[in-house]
Design a protein around this motif. Structure first.
Motif, PDB file in Angstrom:
ATOM      1  N   THR A   8       0.852  -1.190   0.000  1.00  0.00           N
ATOM      2  CA  THR A   8       0.000   0.000   0.000  1.00  0.00           C
ATOM      3  C   THR A   8       0.886   1.236   0.000  1.00  0.00           C
ATOM      4  OG1 THR A   8      -0.119   0.038   2.421  1.00  0.00           O
ATOM      5  CG2 THR A   8      -1.875  -1.158   1.246  1.00  0.00           C
ATOM      6  N   LEU A   9       0.269   2.369  -0.276  1.00  0.00           N
ATOM      7  CA  LEU A   9       0.970   3.646  -0.270  1.00  0.00           C
ATOM      8  C   LEU A   9       0.121   4.657   0.486  1.00  0.00           C
ATOM      9  CD1 LEU A   9       3.369   5.404  -1.263  1.00  0.00           C
ATOM     10  CD2 LEU A   9       1.983   5.924  -3.282  1.00  0.00           C
ATOM     11  N   GLU A  10       0.717   5.299   1.440  1.00  0.00           N
ATOM     12  CA  GLU A  10      -0.005   6.290   2.237  1.00  0.00           C
ATOM     13  C   GLU A  10      -0.347   7.506   1.383  1.00  0.00           C
ATOM     14  OE1 GLU A  10       0.593   8.831   6.417  1.00  0.00           O
ATOM     15  OE2 GLU A  10       2.082   7.341   5.767  1.00  0.00           O
ATOM     16  N   GLY A  11      -1.548   8.026   1.593  1.00  0.00           N
ATOM     17  CA  GLY A  11      -1.952   9.252   0.930  1.00  0.00           C
ATOM     18  C   GLY A  11      -2.713   9.068  -0.364  1.00  0.00           C
ATOM     19  N   VAL A  12      -2.901   7.824  -0.817  1.00  0.00           N
ATOM     20  CA  VAL A  12      -3.676   7.553  -2.023  1.00  0.00           C
ATOM     21  C   VAL A  12      -4.663   6.431  -1.723  1.00  0.00           C
ATOM     22  CG1 VAL A  12      -1.725   8.243  -3.488  1.00  0.00           C
ATOM     23  CG2 VAL A  12      -2.075   5.821  -2.953  1.00  0.00           C
ATOM     24  N   ASP A  13      -5.623   6.229  -2.628  1.00  0.00           N
ATOM     25  CA  ASP A  13      -6.541   5.107  -2.497  1.00  0.00           C
ATOM     26  C   ASP A  13      -5.798   3.804  -2.789  1.00  0.00           C
ATOM     27  OD1 ASP A  13      -8.663   6.790  -1.936  1.00  0.00           O
ATOM     28  OD2 ASP A  13      -9.291   6.929  -4.033  1.00  0.00           O
ATOM     29  N   ASN A  14      -6.021   2.798  -1.956  1.00  0.00           N
ATOM     30  CA  ASN A  14      -5.359   1.508  -2.135  1.00  0.00           C
ATOM     31  C   ASN A  14      -6.408   0.422  -2.359  1.00  0.00           C
ATOM     32  OD1 ASN A  14      -2.264   1.783  -1.342  1.00  0.00           O
ATOM     33  ND2 ASN A  14      -3.438   3.146  -0.010  1.00  0.00           N
ATOM     34  N   HIS A  15      -6.135  -0.431  -3.369  1.00  0.00           N
ATOM     35  CA  HIS A  15      -7.068  -1.491  -3.728  1.00  0.00           C
ATOM     36  C   HIS A  15      -6.300  -2.781  -3.969  1.00  0.00           C
ATOM     37  CE1 HIS A  15     -10.310   1.481  -4.221  1.00  0.00           C
ATOM     38  NE2 HIS A  15      -9.356   2.251  -4.714  1.00  0.00           N
ATOM     39  N   GLN A  16      -6.987  -3.911  -3.790  1.00  0.00           N
ATOM     40  CA  GLN A  16      -6.351  -5.214  -3.921  1.00  0.00           C
ATOM     41  C   GLN A  16      -6.071  -5.589  -5.367  1.00  0.00           C
ATOM     42  OE1 GLN A  16      -5.440  -7.972  -1.605  1.00  0.00           O
ATOM     43  NE2 GLN A  16      -5.136  -6.068  -0.482  1.00  0.00           N
ATOM     44  N   ASP A  17      -6.875  -5.091  -6.289  1.00  0.00           N
ATOM     45  CA  ASP A  17      -6.658  -5.426  -7.700  1.00  0.00           C
ATOM     46  C   ASP A  17      -7.154  -4.291  -8.578  1.00  0.00           C
ATOM     47  OD1 ASP A  17      -9.542  -5.875  -8.301  1.00  0.00           O
ATOM     48  OD2 ASP A  17      -9.277  -7.637  -7.024  1.00  0.00           O
ATOM     49  N   LEU A  18      -6.825  -4.373  -9.842  1.00  0.00           N
ATOM     50  CA  LEU A  18      -7.143  -3.277 -10.762  1.00  0.00           C
ATOM     51  C   LEU A  18      -8.636  -3.155 -11.011  1.00  0.00           C
ATOM     52  CD1 LEU A  18      -6.089  -1.029 -12.596  1.00  0.00           C
ATOM     53  CD2 LEU A  18      -5.887  -2.727 -14.426  1.00  0.00           C
ATOM     54  N   ASP A  19      -9.352  -4.274 -11.089  1.00  0.00           N
ATOM     55  CA  ASP A  19     -10.800  -4.200 -11.304  1.00  0.00           C
ATOM     56  C   ASP A  19     -11.471  -3.409 -10.195  1.00  0.00           C
ATOM     57  OD1 ASP A  19     -10.698  -5.608 -13.664  1.00  0.00           O
ATOM     58  OD2 ASP A  19     -11.085  -7.552 -12.716  1.00  0.00           O
ATOM     59  N   ALA A  20     -11.069  -3.669  -8.941  1.00  0.00           N
ATOM     60  CA  ALA A  20     -11.646  -2.924  -7.821  1.00  0.00           C
ATOM     61  C   ALA A  20     -11.289  -1.447  -7.916  1.00  0.00           C
ATOM     62  CB  ALA A  20     -11.141  -3.511  -6.499  1.00  0.00           C
ATOM     63  N   LEU A  21     -10.074  -1.159  -8.311  1.00  0.00           N
ATOM     64  CA  LEU A  21      -9.644   0.236  -8.440  1.00  0.00           C
ATOM     65  C   LEU A  21     -10.458   0.951  -9.511  1.00  0.00           C
ATOM     66  CD1 LEU A  21      -5.968   1.484  -8.523  1.00  0.00           C
ATOM     67  CD2 LEU A  21      -7.627   2.344 -10.163  1.00  0.00           C
ATOM     68  N   LEU A  22     -10.616   0.327 -10.682  1.00  0.00           N
ATOM     69  CA  LEU A  22     -11.356   0.963 -11.770  1.00  0.00           C
ATOM     70  C   LEU A  22     -12.816   1.212 -11.384  1.00  0.00           C
ATOM     71  CD1 LEU A  22      -9.921  -1.055 -14.804  1.00  0.00           C
ATOM     72  CD2 LEU A  22      -9.427   1.323 -14.201  1.00  0.00           C
TER      73      LEU A  22
END
Length: 306
Positions: free
Chosen positions: A38-52
């Motif tokens: 993960t990276l602090e300060g941004v949205d974090n998701h387990q996979d690209l589909d969830a992110l999109l």
């Protein structure tokens, strides 16, 4: 400003993509898709589909995942209307990459297949100098320690992981950029550990229409100082690109001794392509690797132990 996400937040993303994005005013990193980081300060998701799904307003995606899974991710991003940057290699097959080009064109988005070594400080000057000269021979020595650069990464040894061609393709990306003539593989030997599917060492013999000898030696077993050197002999003398292309010498005189600017250059180029509504997908380095797997004689060597 273009909002961008990184898919695959491993070593290369942390060490290279993240600093380059932080220094580039054209992009705002807003999200990460990663199973293990993960990276602090941004949205974090387990996979690209969830992110999109969670960040529909996103403009672009940088795919830094292993090449074996990159095609499906690229298709998902393109179909969602996102511009896509592909880490090298751009996929596991030329057919996959060709299909991504077609899909990006249909969707009207930018697709950028990156070759970071081409952005090294000495590459363009080398290309300029060689453009008016007759090349008489080329020697490529690309030797590094896989344990240093890919610790614990099993995917590099699987089909599609390329093995020693993962770094070797960097050399090929430079040579395909700087040489004034196209060149072709004639023979190759691939050293494959008995417990792996991809080579740990490779020697390749190329030539061009003038029968110019072009030799490449790739090895992933080197310890100590790493070797990333390309020597080009011409009728007007010798050109040497060293340190992965950041150092350029001509006839013994150091012309360029540059800093690590490769990924900064990639993101400048990506921003330019997005502004112009263009794509940049040069598969020449990847085609040479495919030829090596087609023509190479396989030699079994001792098992690789991490």
């Amino acid at each position: 400003m273009t909002t961008i996400a990184i898919a695959g937040f491993g070593k290369i993303a942390r060490d290279q993509h993240l600093p380059a994005l932080r220094d580039n005013r054209d992009f705002e990193l807003t999200a990460i898709a990663s199973r293990n980081a993960t990276l602090e300060g941004v949205d974090n998701h387990q996979d690209l589909d969830a992110l999109l799904s969670a960040v529909p307003a996103l403009d672009a995606v940088a795919l830094c995942t292993p090449p074996q899974v990159r095609y499906a991710q690229a298709v998902a991003a393109i179909e969602a209307g996102k511009h896509v940057l592909l880490e090298k290699p751009p996929g596991v097959s030329l057919s996959e990459v060709e299909d991504l080009v077609r899909r990006a064109k249909q969707q009207g988005v930018t697709l950028y297949a990156t070759w970071h070594a081409r952005e090294a400080a000495g590459v363009e000057k080398a290309r300029e100098w060689l453009s008016t000269r007759r090349v008489t021979g080329v020697d490529i020595q690309w030797r590094e320690d896989v344990r240093q650069w890919h610790p614990g990464q099993q995917w590099v040894w699987e089909p599609g992981g390329l093995g020693v061609f993962d770094p070797g393709i960097n050399a090929l990306s430079i040579v395909t950029r700087i040489l004034p003539e196209a060149f072709f593989l004639r023979e190759a030997t691939l050293e494959v550990p008995e417990n792996c599917q991809s080579p740990i060492g490779a020697t390749l013999e190329f030539t061009d229409v003038h029968d110019t000898p072009i030799h490449a030696d790739f090895d992933w077993r080197q310890t100590g100082p790493q070797t990333w050197q390309i020597t080009v002999d011409t009728e007007d003398g010798k050109l040497v690109l060293d340190s992965g292309g950041s150092q350029l010498s001509i006839n013994g005189e150091r012309i360029i001794d540059g800093e690590d600017v490769e990924y900064a250059g990639l993101y400048r180029r990506f921003a330019e392509l997005i502004r112009k509504g263009q794509s940049d997908v040069d598969v020449a380095p990847f085609r040479h690797v495919a030829d090596a797997f087609l023509l190479g004689r396989r030699q079994s060597v001792e098992a690789f132990i991490e």
